[in-house]
Design a protein around this motif. Structure first.
Motif: not given
Length: 306
Positions: A59-60, A22-23, A15-16, A37-39
Motif C-alpha cells: 500500500i503506497m 525499523i527495517l 512510504d512510511e 519512499k515511492s514506487g
C-alpha cells in the motif's frame, strides 16, 4: 550488487519513514541498505543499483507494490531480483496475488524482527546458490574458461553494442593443429591437459576487461576483441600463437617443429545489422580453413569493408 564491504544490498521500499527506519536498523549489520519512499523511486533505484533483494510494501500512494513488481518483472535487468512483500494486508487473496506476480515471499505486518531477518537471509542464500549454478553453467569444465553458451551471450551483446556505437569488433576462431594425431599418440588424458594449457596461454594474452575467450568444443576456441582494429587484433592473435608454441608441448606427429601449435582465422568488421553475425563467423571460419591449408601455425586476417 556486492559493494566493497562484500555485504549484500537490500532495497527497502515503503512510504512510511518509521517503517523504513525499523527495517534499516534491523538489517544494516548484515546488508547495505538502499531506501525508496515511492514506487517510482523503487523502480529507478532497482534499475540503477541492482540490489540483491527488495523488501516492498504493497500500500503506497500513486503506485502500489503490485504495480512496482509488474514493472520490475517486465524489465530484463531487474526481473530476476527477489522481491519480498511486507504489508499489513492480511487477506489471503492479496498474498496469492503477490506470489503470482513473482514475489518470493510475503510477510504480514506487524512483523517479528527475527522472522524478517531469517527470511531475508534464506532468500539471499538461495540467490547466491542460483547465481553460482548459473555461472557454472557458463564455464567449460575442462579448461575453466567460458563455454559456447557464454560465448553466444557475449557475442550477441558485443555485436549490439558495436552497432549502437559504430565501433569495430574483431573475432578469431582458433584450432589446435593436428590435435587428432596428438590424442592418437598420447591419449585423451594428455590431450585434455594440452587443451587446458592452450586455454591458459590464450587467456594470458588478453589484457583488457572486454577481451574474451571461450572454448567452442573439441580443440576449437574463439576470441572476441571489441573496439579493436584489424592491426591490433592480428597482433594479439599472433601473440596467442607464439604463446602456445612457446609452451613447447611435445607433438612428434606435428609438422611444425615437433611441438603443439595453433592456427587462427580472424575478421574485423563494423557491425551494421543483427543478421551479419553469422556472416562474420563464416568469414572467420574460411580464414581458419586457409590457415590450415597453408601450413598451419599461422594467423590469417581479413578486414571486411563497410
Amino acid at each position: 550488487m556486492q559493494l566493497v564491504n562484500d555485504k549484500p544490498t537490500v532495497l527497502l521500499v515503503d512510504d512510511e519513514k518509521a517503517n523504513l527506519k525499523i527495517l534499516s536498523d534491523l538489517l544494516r549489520d548484515d546488508a547495505n541498505i538502499l531506501l525508496a519512499k515511492s514506487g517510482q523511486q523503487a523502480i529507478a533505484k532497482a534499475t540503477e543499483m541492482m540490489p540483491d533483494i527488495i523488501l516492498l510494501d504493497v500500500i503506497m500512494p500513486d503506485m502500489d507494490g503490485f504495480e512496482v513488481i509488474r514493472h520490475l518483472k517486465n524489465q530484463d535487468t531487474t526481473h530476476a531480483i527477489p522481491v519480498i512483500f511486507i504489508t499489513g494486508l492480511a487477506d489471503a487473496n492479496f498474498e496469492e496475488k503477490g506470489l503470482e506476480l513473482g514475489a518470493c515471499d510475503y510477510i504480514q505486518k506487524p512483523f517479528h524482527s527475527a522472522i524478517v531477518k531469517a527470511r531475508v537471509k534464506l532468500h539471499l542464500q538461495l540467490l547466491k546458490q542460483r547465481q553460482m549454478l548459473e555461472r557454472l553453467a557458463l564455464i567449460d569444465p575442462l579448461t575453466s574458461i567460458a563455454n559456447r553458451r557464454k560465448y553466444e551471450e557475449v557475442y550477441d551483446a558485443e555485436w549490439r553494442q558495436c552497432m549502437r556505437q559504430g565501433t569495430t569488433l574483431s573475432l578469431a576462431i582458433i584450432d589446435v593443429d593436428y590435435f587428432k594425431q596428438y590424442n592418437d599418440n598420447f591419449g585423451h588424458a594428455f590431450g585434455d591437459r594440452a587443451l587446458e594449457s592452450v586455454a591458459t596461454a590464450l587467456s594470458h594474452q588478453l589484457r583488457r576487461p572486454k577481451d574474451f575467450v571461450a572454448r567452442l568444443g573439441g580443440e576449437e576456441f574463439i576470441i572476441l576483441l571489441p573496439e579493436t582494429d584489424s592491426v591490433a587484433a592480428e597482433l594479439i592473435l599472433n601473440n596467442c600463437r607464439q604463446a602456445v608454441e612457446s609452451l613447447q608441448i611435445s607433438h612428434p606427429r606435428s609438422k611444425n617443429n615437433g611441438v603443439l601449435t595453433i592456427s587462427a582465422g580472424g575478421v574485423t568488421s563494423k557491425p551494421k545489422a543483427q543478421e551479419g553475425k553469422d556472416e562474420v563467423l563464416k568469414f572467420a571460419d574460411n580464414m581458419l580453413y586457409d590457415a590450415k591449408n597453408n601450413g598451419r601455425n599461422m594467423v590469417l586476417w581479413k578486414e571486411l569493408s563497410n
